[in-house]
Design a protein around this motif. Structure first.
Motif: not given
Length: 302
Positions: A237-247
């Motif tokens: 999911l880290a590289d999906v467009d629209g995803v931010h602040d992945f942790a």
């Protein structure tokens, strides 16, 4: 919908100090509207203009299509106001204070039964002198008088100040009942969870200006939702467009924020994973409020 309150470009000055600097505010009949801002933002000044206590210096303002200063007497027969710190006549009983508050607005309780129901619901002893009341009981007197009057407009300024959680819940029920009957409600409160529970729309002000206004649903669409996922291969999911602040928060567990436009891509990826836990939280009113105040004063808040 019938406009009950309409203010455009409202200005109020006290000498060289500008308390309101082009404020906009609009409320329809049957609407419960939150009015938010920190101390000094201009909420109390706005309320006093709506009550006819101050004359505005610029812009336009109307209550029931009338000038709140010039037509204050007629308007007050149609409104109920509850401040956050209620002062009563100490030698009068609570019941006498309720009757007097109603008579001062030129109205009577919708029925003796309704007034009695409210007194019982809010657990007020109406026979005691109001001078012996706690802050919470003084607040109950003002709320009972307001709800008993069946007013067309309720202006509530920190209305649950001093109430315990049970009484605050009774307050919520009565506000919803009033709105269902067609009353407009303007509620200013620092208890954002309370505003979020009750209000369909909010107006956030800053330094005498409206920085955000609209329905909570519309404002939430302007901010990202927070997602928590536990799933095998969740790192995809880290590289999906629209995803931010992945942790990463643990084994196969992550959190991230995603905009509405990116949610479709996220759900498509999740459909190919074995998901063990999934939580999606829309932005809270507190997040919307804090973001409005983090933004530069001369920019759009959200």
């Amino acid at each position: 919908m019938t406009k009950v309150i309409e203010a455009q470009g409202l200005i109020k000055r006290f000498g060289t100090f500008t308390a309101l600097d082009g404020l906009d505010l609009s409320i329809d009949a049957g609407e419960v509207a939150g009015f938010l801002g920190p101390n000094g933002a201009g909420k109390s000044t706005t309320i006093r203009i709506l009550l006819g206590l101050y004359r505005h210096d610029g812009g336009q303002v109307s209550v029931f299509d009338a000038d709140p200063f010039a037509d204050a007497v007629a308007i007050h027969r149609r409104i109920a106001y509850v401040p956050g710190d209620v002062s009563l006549w100490p030698q009068l009983s609570g019941g006498e204070c309720i009757d007097l508050l109603l008579s001062l607005r030129g109205v009577r309780a919708t029925s003796a039964t309704r007034k009695a129901e409210l007194i019982e619901r809010f657990e007020l002893d109406p026979t005691k002198k109001s001078g012996t009341y706690s802050k919470g009981n003084r607040q109950k007197v003002a709320l009972i008088a307001a709800f008993a009057a069946d007013a067309e407009l309720l202006i509530l300024d920190e209305p649950t100040s001093g109430l315990d959680p049970l009484m605050a819940n009774h307050f919520v029920v009565n506000v919803r009942d009033a709105a269902a009957r067609g009353s407009a409600v303007l509620m200013s409160s620092h208890i954002l969870a309370e505003v979020e529970e009750l209000c369909e729309s909010v107006t956030i002000i800053r330094a005498g200006k409206t920085v955000e206004a609209g329905t909570l649903a519309a404002l939430r669409h302007l901010r990202r939702s927070r997602v928590s996922v536990i799933a095998d291969g969740v790192s995809a999911l880290a590289d999906v467009d629209g995803v931010h602040d992945f942790a990463a928060t643990g084994d196969d567990a992550v959190t991230f924020t995603v905009s509405d436009t990116g949610m479709s891509a996220v759900t498509k990826v999740l459909g190919g994973l074995t998901v063990r836990s999934l939580t999606v939280e829309p932005p809270s009113l507190e997040e919307l409020f804090l973001h409005a105040y983090d933004a530069p004063a001369d920019s759009a808040a959200l």
